[in-house]
Enzyme design. Structure first.
Site, PDB file in Angstrom:
ATOM      1  N   HIS A 275      68.136  33.428  83.208  1.00  0.00           N
ATOM      2  CA  HIS A 275      67.432  33.248  81.925  1.00  0.00           C
ATOM      3  C   HIS A 275      68.318  32.528  80.910  1.00  0.00           C
ATOM      4  O   HIS A 275      69.059  33.144  80.160  1.00  0.00           O
ATOM      5  CB  HIS A 275      67.030  34.631  81.382  1.00  0.00           C
ATOM      6  CG  HIS A 275      66.053  34.567  80.245  1.00  0.00           C
ATOM      7  ND1 HIS A 275      65.099  35.537  80.062  1.00  0.00           N
ATOM      8  CD2 HIS A 275      65.883  33.688  79.233  1.00  0.00           C
ATOM      9  CE1 HIS A 275      64.382  35.249  78.984  1.00  0.00           C
ATOM     10  NE2 HIS A 275      64.849  34.139  78.455  1.00  0.00           N
TER      11      HIS A 275
ATOM     12  N   HIS B 191      68.397  29.150  78.034  1.00  0.00           N
ATOM     13  CA  HIS B 191      67.683  28.083  77.318  1.00  0.00           C
ATOM     14  C   HIS B 191      68.656  26.925  77.116  1.00  0.00           C
ATOM     15  O   HIS B 191      69.636  27.067  76.389  1.00  0.00           O
ATOM     16  CB  HIS B 191      67.166  28.581  75.968  1.00  0.00           C
ATOM     17  CG  HIS B 191      66.149  29.676  76.097  1.00  0.00           C
ATOM     18  ND1 HIS B 191      64.804  29.426  76.239  1.00  0.00           N
ATOM     19  CD2 HIS B 191      66.276  31.026  76.140  1.00  0.00           C
ATOM     20  CE1 HIS B 191      64.146  30.580  76.341  1.00  0.00           C
ATOM     21  NE2 HIS B 191      65.018  31.571  76.285  1.00  0.00           N
TER      22      HIS B 191
ATOM     23  N   ASP C 128      58.323  32.097  78.864  1.00  0.00           N
ATOM     24  CA  ASP C 128      59.257  32.802  77.991  1.00  0.00           C
ATOM     25  C   ASP C 128      59.331  32.211  76.589  1.00  0.00           C
ATOM     26  O   ASP C 128      59.346  30.994  76.412  1.00  0.00           O
ATOM     27  CB  ASP C 128      60.665  32.820  78.583  1.00  0.00           C
ATOM     28  CG  ASP C 128      61.603  33.616  77.703  1.00  0.00           C
ATOM     29  OD1 ASP C 128      61.332  34.799  77.495  1.00  0.00           O
ATOM     30  OD2 ASP C 128      62.574  33.036  77.176  1.00  0.00           O
TER      31      ASP C 128
ATOM     32  N   ASP D  98      69.691  35.273  78.455  1.00  0.00           N
ATOM     33  CA  ASP D  98      68.781  34.779  77.405  1.00  0.00           C
ATOM     34  C   ASP D  98      69.574  33.956  76.384  1.00  0.00           C
ATOM     35  O   ASP D  98      69.341  34.027  75.180  1.00  0.00           O
ATOM     36  CB  ASP D  98      68.031  35.922  76.709  1.00  0.00           C
ATOM     37  CG  ASP D  98      66.830  35.410  75.900  1.00  0.00           C
ATOM     38  OD1 ASP D  98      66.542  34.198  75.961  1.00  0.00           O
ATOM     39  OD2 ASP D  98      66.199  36.226  75.211  1.00  0.00           O
TER      40      ASP D  98
ATOM     41  N   HIS E  75      71.082  27.931  68.776  1.00  0.00           N
ATOM     42  CA  HIS E  75      70.422  27.420  67.570  1.00  0.00           C
ATOM     43  C   HIS E  75      71.459  26.757  66.683  1.00  0.00           C
ATOM     44  O   HIS E  75      72.588  27.226  66.597  1.00  0.00           O
ATOM     45  CB  HIS E  75      69.755  28.557  66.791  1.00  0.00           C
ATOM     46  CG  HIS E  75      68.571  29.138  67.480  1.00  0.00           C
ATOM     47  ND1 HIS E  75      67.395  28.450  67.630  1.00  0.00           N
ATOM     48  CD2 HIS E  75      68.377  30.340  68.087  1.00  0.00           C
ATOM     49  CE1 HIS E  75      66.524  29.213  68.293  1.00  0.00           C
ATOM     50  NE2 HIS E  75      67.098  30.352  68.584  1.00  0.00           N
TER      51      HIS E  75
HETATM   52 ZN    ZN Z   1      61.951  35.816  76.093  1.00  0.00          ZN
END
Ligand code: ZN
Lengths: 325, 428
Positions: B56, B58, B150, B303, B307
């Site tokens: 997981h 990003h 997600d 996760d 940012h």
């Molecule tokens: Zn999520």
């Protein structure tokens, strides 16, 4: 006292009593022909309002001007200031201008705390209402009003609200007034009961220093003051209660209900009132309702807060009295 | 040099051994191996783990290259000891077509720091309405097997059911971000004692638990497997435990931050603690640790959610949700699970490499450290203690909740198919 006033929970009992006592002194100034004190001469205070609230802004502005501060009103509502980054930008602009205090009203809970703690600005920060978090000067002016009415203007000096039974009715969930009042009234020794439909009380309220009841009629006879919170009609669209009529019937304050309160008990409202919803005109206009006094007391309280946070240790009023003679 | 001898490494935390890498493969594992012709890395009692696998991540590319790219994200992964990461589909454009997943996959291959296995969106545009071309993404060069919306929950029960059924045809799995949308409108933090006080919109545990309960029942009904992303509450643990006891094919992940941090931190209104699902309570943290130890929760997944600075340097309400995690994950797991005695290093390898690779069908990853296996390896100095310094991150973003916090352990070396991607803590 701390350097900023962000939350009513920041105040100790002695801090709060000191503010109330100072506000009594400030109130006397309002009774004089010349309502001004030189205390904050040369100091700059910015009223930074990201959310409309003419009442609160005018109250602060009156307090600032009576203390001879230079006042700048900055209304960020409707301007390009919608993204969060701008709070920082605005803060840094104000910092560059050398302001001494920022009175901030913001729709986001915690914005004043961020302003005070993020290193964006050195000024003293006074919270004039943030989201559903806190509105500490409102709680102070409410306590001031209660002390005057329930104990007395002079008899109240130096006193807290020990043993007073205060009932707060309405939309507690969305209310910064309720949160501030619960904190401050508890600090001042009062016993607080919240009355609301269960949908309008936050999960986690069981950790608050107060009682929660769902039946207004059973609480009224044991109340020294009943504070009615504004309830927005739109809440019924989100299923917080079925209809306006049912809300009024169960949680509104009308003449019959008011009659169940002890003789000496007062009715309070932070305003603006929604007549016919949480309060009937009969109650709002009665002798027992303190709404108009609360507005006047708001100026005294805000003068006291500004003076104590900015004015240092010199006495506020006593030396100016001699000056005037 | 094609041969590397790692000398005196505690393989999975066991007795020190030597590991010989020849080209892309582990050639030999044993005591006193000959260094003949090989570059020697003195492990000196450090722990050798299989290359970590993150189910997981990003990576933000395409679309938000200001916060992360495949290059910076995979460099961060290598720094954290990872040799494979699964890249979430919520990019711009969304990874809901074969074209986008192939692009992300190829970028990973080109840069060579870490294998990137794209995750495909379950629904077109993550909108929850229409199934994306799951089969086409599976058959693409990216070979997608994990599908997830997600960032958003596949909340429509019929769409979820169909997705679970459909991916059975090619052994896929749906990874659910469990968040009932109506119960979390305006949600900003865990709903409870702290949110009541702070006046922040509550994200109730039941919004996660109700979706998990529904989805394990759906998976059971249609005979498919389901994976639960970032499980965060004690109640969710109970539901997954029950489902597993019934033989339902469910797997679950927990993030490092949910193993360590609680909603008490939100009292600072510092958006670095704003994350979705939100930080929960001490009781939840303890339940998650226990569940990870007893296998109810299968894996740790980061996760990792980069940012840019300005999206966190603002008031809470305006801030973006998410934390970077690739470069601190193993340290947090050492701190919360190993040093508490809940897991040994073999247990960590299972939860951060073997099992996530199996769930995601990541070929060549999560393999045992033995002769003939691909040389995907991570060497950890477990004795190290130091404060987290985001300035040293390889990630493009710095939104870590651990700045200045002392955490144990440091990855010193990472090998991807025998090629060093991290040497002495520096990217190769
Ligand atoms: Zn999520």
């Amino acid at each position: 006292m701390k350097r900023h006033l962000i939350s009513a929970a920041d105040l100790t009992r002695d801090d709060a009593v000191r503010i109330l006592d100072t506000a009594e002194e400030m109130a006397r100034v309002a009774d004089r022909p010349i309502k001004k004190l030189p205390t904050l001469r040369g100091r700059t205070v910015v009223n930074l309002f990201f959310e409309d609230s003419t009442r609160t802004r005018i109250s602060f502005e009156a307090a600032e001007k009576r203390l001879s501060a230079d006042v700048i009103n900055f209304s960020a509502k409707g301007s390009s200031v919608s993204k969060g980054e701008s709070l920082k930008d605005t803060a840094q602009t104000l910092e560059a201008m050398g302001v001494d205090a920022v009175v901030i009203r913001h729709g986001a809970s915690g914005a004043p705390y961020r302003l005070a703690t993020s290193g964006w600005i050195d000024a003293t920060v006074i919270n004039a209402g943030d989201g559903t978090h806190q509105h500490p000067t409102q709680a102070l002016l409410d306590a001031f009003t209660m002390r005057r009415r329930l104990i007395g203007r002079d008899a109240g000096l130096g006193q807290d609200l020990s043993g007073k039974r205060i009932t707060i009715v309405g939309d507690v969930l969305h209310s910064r007034v309720a949160r501030s009042n619960v904190d401050l009234l508890h600090t001042l020794g009062a016993e607080v009961t919240l009355v609301a439909p269960p949908t309008l009380v936050p999960v986690g309220v069981d950790h608050w220093p107060c009682e929660v009841a769902y039946d207004l009629d059973s609480v009224l006879p044991k109340s020294d003051a009943v504070m009615m919170l504004r309830v927005q009609r739109e809440r019924m669209n989100a299923a917080f209660f079925p209809t306006e009529r049912e809300y009024s019937r169960r949680y509104g304050l009308d003449g019959d209900r008011m009659a169940k309160m002890p003789e000496h008990a007062i009715v309070m409202h932070p305003g603006p009132m929604v007549r016919g919803m949480e309060i009937t005109a009969e109650v709002a206009d009665s002798e027992r309702c303190t709404v108009v006094e609360q507005v006047a007391n708001g100026v005294s309280i805000r003068m006291a807060v500004l003076y104590l946070l900015l004015g240092g240790n010199e006495p506020a009023v006593t030396h100016t009295r001699t000056e005037e003679k | 040099m094609s041969k590397i001898l790692i000398r005196g490494a505690k393989v999975l935390g066991g007795e020190p051994q030597d590991v010989l890498i020849d080209a892309e493969t582990i050639a030999e594992v044993g005591a006193g191996l000959s260094a003949d012709g090989a570059e020697v890395v003195e492990a000196d009692g450090k722990v050798l783990l299989p290359g970590l696998v993150d189910l997981h991540t990003h990576l933000r590319e395409p679309g938000r290259e200001d916060s992360e790219t495949v290059l910076t994200g995979t460099r961060a992964a290598a720094s954290g000891g990872y040799t494979a990461v699964f890249a979430m589909a919520n990019t711009f454009p969304v990874a809901d077509t074969a074209g986008v997943v192939e692009q992300v996959y190829r970028l990973g291959q080109e840069h060579g720091y870490c294998d990137v296995q794209p995750i495909g969106a379950v629904t077109v545009g993550l909108e929850g309405k229409k199934l994306a071309e799951l089969g086409a993404m599976h058959e693409s060069a990216a070979g997608v097997t994990v599908f997830s919306d997600d960032g958003k929950c596949v909340h429509d029960a019929v769409i979820m059911r169909r997705a679970l059924e459909y991916v059975k045809a090619f052994g896929g799995v749906v990874a659910q971000h469990a968040q009932e949308p109506r119960l979390t409108e305006g949600a900003e933090m865990n709903e409870g004692v702290v949110s009541a006080e702070l006046g922040l919109g509550g994200w109730p545990a039941v919004a996660e638990e109700s979706i998990i309960a529904r989805d394990v029942l759906l998976a059971d009904h249609v005979g498919s497997r389901v994976h639960i992303c970032h499980l965060s509450t004690a109640g969710s643990v109970e539901i997954v435990r029950w489902a597993k006891s019934r033989g339902i094919d469910v797997t679950a992940e927990v993030t490092p931050h949910h193993l360590l941090l609680t909603d008490e931190l939100v009292r600072t209104y510092n958006p670095v603690y704003k994350v979705n699902p939100p930080l929960r309570t001490e009781r939840d943290v303890m339940a998650l640790r226990e569940a990870l130890a007893d296998g109810t929760i299968d894996i740790v997944a980061t996760d990792h959610a980069p940012h840019p600075h300005e999206d966190k340097d603002c008031e809470w309400a305006a801030a973006a949700m998410g934390m970077v995690g690739l470069e601190t994950a193993l340290s947090v797991v050492q701190h919360t699970m190993v040093e508490t005695g809940l897991l040994d290093w073999a247990g960590v390898a299972e939860r951060m490499s073997f099992k996530p690779a199996r769930i995601g069908r990541a070929d060549g990853h999560g393999r045992p450290i033995s002769a003939g296996e691909p040389a995907n390896l991570t060497l950890v100095d477990t004795a190290y203690r130091g404060a987290v310094d985001p300035a040293g991150f390889a990630s493009r973003s710095r939104n870590t909740p651990y700045e200045g916090r002392e955490l144990p352990g440091r990855v010193t070396h990472t090998w991807l198919r025998g090629r060093a991607t991290l040497v002495d803590g520096k990217l190769a």
